[in-house]
Design a protein around this motif. Structure first.
Motif, PDB file in Angstrom:
ATOM      1  N   UNK A 150       0.734  -1.340   0.085  1.00  0.00           N
ATOM      2  CA  UNK A 150       0.059  -0.135  -0.074  1.00  0.00           C
ATOM      3  C   UNK A 150       0.736   1.229   0.078  1.00  0.00           C
ATOM      4  N   UNK A 151       1.933   1.136   0.771  1.00  0.00           N
ATOM      5  CA  UNK A 151       2.872   2.319   0.978  1.00  0.00           C
ATOM      6  C   UNK A 151       3.328   2.566  -0.398  1.00  0.00           C
ATOM      7  N   UNK A 152       4.001   1.490  -0.967  1.00  0.00           N
ATOM      8  CA  UNK A 152       4.631   1.805  -2.608  1.00  0.00           C
ATOM      9  C   UNK A 152       3.507   2.324  -3.297  1.00  0.00           C
ATOM     10  N   UNK A 153       2.313   1.813  -3.494  1.00  0.00           N
ATOM     11  CA  UNK A 153       1.573   2.243  -4.308  1.00  0.00           C
ATOM     12  C   UNK A 153       1.112   3.840  -4.106  1.00  0.00           C
ATOM     13  N   UNK A 154       1.122   4.213  -2.726  1.00  0.00           N
ATOM     14  CA  UNK A 154       0.855   5.418  -2.632  1.00  0.00           C
ATOM     15  C   UNK A 154       2.024   6.428  -2.873  1.00  0.00           C
ATOM     16  N   UNK A 155       3.125   5.894  -2.965  1.00  0.00           N
ATOM     17  CA  UNK A 155       4.216   6.712  -3.462  1.00  0.00           C
ATOM     18  C   UNK A 155       4.439   6.677  -5.010  1.00  0.00           C
ATOM     19  N   UNK A 156       3.421   6.262  -5.809  1.00  0.00           N
ATOM     20  CA  UNK A 156       3.278   6.325  -7.035  1.00  0.00           C
ATOM     21  C   UNK A 156       4.056   5.254  -7.929  1.00  0.00           C
ATOM     22  N   UNK A 157       4.722   4.112  -7.231  1.00  0.00           N
ATOM     23  CA  UNK A 157       5.352   2.926  -7.710  1.00  0.00           C
ATOM     24  C   UNK A 157       4.263   1.644  -7.855  1.00  0.00           C
ATOM     25  N   UNK A 158       4.287   1.278  -9.350  1.00  0.00           N
ATOM     26  CA  UNK A 158       3.368   0.217  -9.647  1.00  0.00           C
ATOM     27  C   UNK A 158       1.899   0.627  -9.673  1.00  0.00           C
ATOM     28  N   UNK A 159       1.272  -0.520  -9.957  1.00  0.00           N
ATOM     29  CA  UNK A 159      -0.143  -0.334 -10.241  1.00  0.00           C
ATOM     30  C   UNK A 159      -1.101  -1.122  -9.131  1.00  0.00           C
ATOM     31  N   UNK A 160      -2.252  -0.454  -8.943  1.00  0.00           N
ATOM     32  CA  UNK A 160      -3.127  -1.078  -8.011  1.00  0.00           C
ATOM     33  C   UNK A 160      -3.838  -0.284  -7.122  1.00  0.00           C
TER      34      UNK A 160
END
Length: 229
Positions: free
Chosen positions: A148-158
């Motif tokens: 979740x943190x990674x996605x919130x930082x704009x990395x990856x999709x989901x």
């Protein structure tokens, strides 16, 4: 073809078929290592503390319903409000429940597509997860929070909020949390109806929340002697 060569060929073919057919079973076995969400339940001592909260909630709800039947709407409203406080207390007992509520609060805090404010909560959330006993559920929740943190930082999709929901479910005890959530929802509905017009409330309006508390307390009594965790 010589007989010994035929035998060797048949053996190799049989071995190849066995290896191929066993591969799906091995994959299923590897997937089964993921913990089943909703099965992370408190130890007996925490369950019994929750039972105390639920007993208080039940008594207050019965008083509220009795006051409504007598037309004492002030008593009805005050005891209904007090029941909500003890219900919330029951829902927060134990490190897992507290952490699940923190995750839920972070989900509710999302106001737009800017995750900057939400990310400030992740150090606290990480520390909260570390208070849980080491195990597959704790690790799965930590991994989901990390995604979740990674996605919130704009990395990856989901969807990062979906990952947070997964993390919350890994450390949730469905047998207790589901009837508790129904009770909380019903309590909110009753309070709203009371403020709208207390005369609209009838004794039958209390049935669903009382049944939910009975289900929650039944789960506790059945699992407190032989804790599920």
């Amino acid at each position: 073809m010589p007989q010994h060569i035929q035998s060797t060929s048949r053996y190799l073919c049989s071995l190849l078929i066995l290896l191929i057919s066993s591969s799906p079973l091995q994959m299923v076995k590897a997937d089964s290592s993921q913990p089943a969400p909703g099965n992370y339940c408190p130890a007996a001592d925490i369950l019994l503390i929750s039972a105390e909260d639920l007993s208080s909630s039940l008594e207050l709800l019965m008083r509220s319903r009795a006051a409504q039947a007598k037309g004492d709407f002030a008593e009805m409203a005050s005891t209904l409000t007090a029941a909500g406080a003890t219900l919330q207390q029951a829902a927060s007992r134990g490190a897992a429940a507290r952490t699940a509520l923190l995750i839920h609060s972070i989900i509710l805090a999302k106001a737009n597509d800017n995750y900057e404010q939400l990310l400030t909560w992740f150090p606290l959330l990480h520390n909260a997860i570390l208070t849980l006993p080491n195990g597959r559920a704790q690790s799965a929740a930590e991994d989901a929070v990390g995604r979740a943190k990674t996605l919130m930082q704009g990395e990856g999709t989901g969807d990062p909020l979906e990952e947070l929901r997964k993390a919350r479910h890994y450390i949730t005890c469905d047998g207790l949390s589901l009837p508790l959530q129904i009770a909380l929802d019903e309590h909110a509905r009753l309070v709203s109806k009371t403020y709208l017009n207390h005369k609209l409330v009838v004794p039958k309006d209390y049935d669903k929340i009382i049944d939910s508390l009975r289900n929650a307390m039944t789960f506790i009594m059945e699992n407190s002697k032989n804790p599920v965790q």
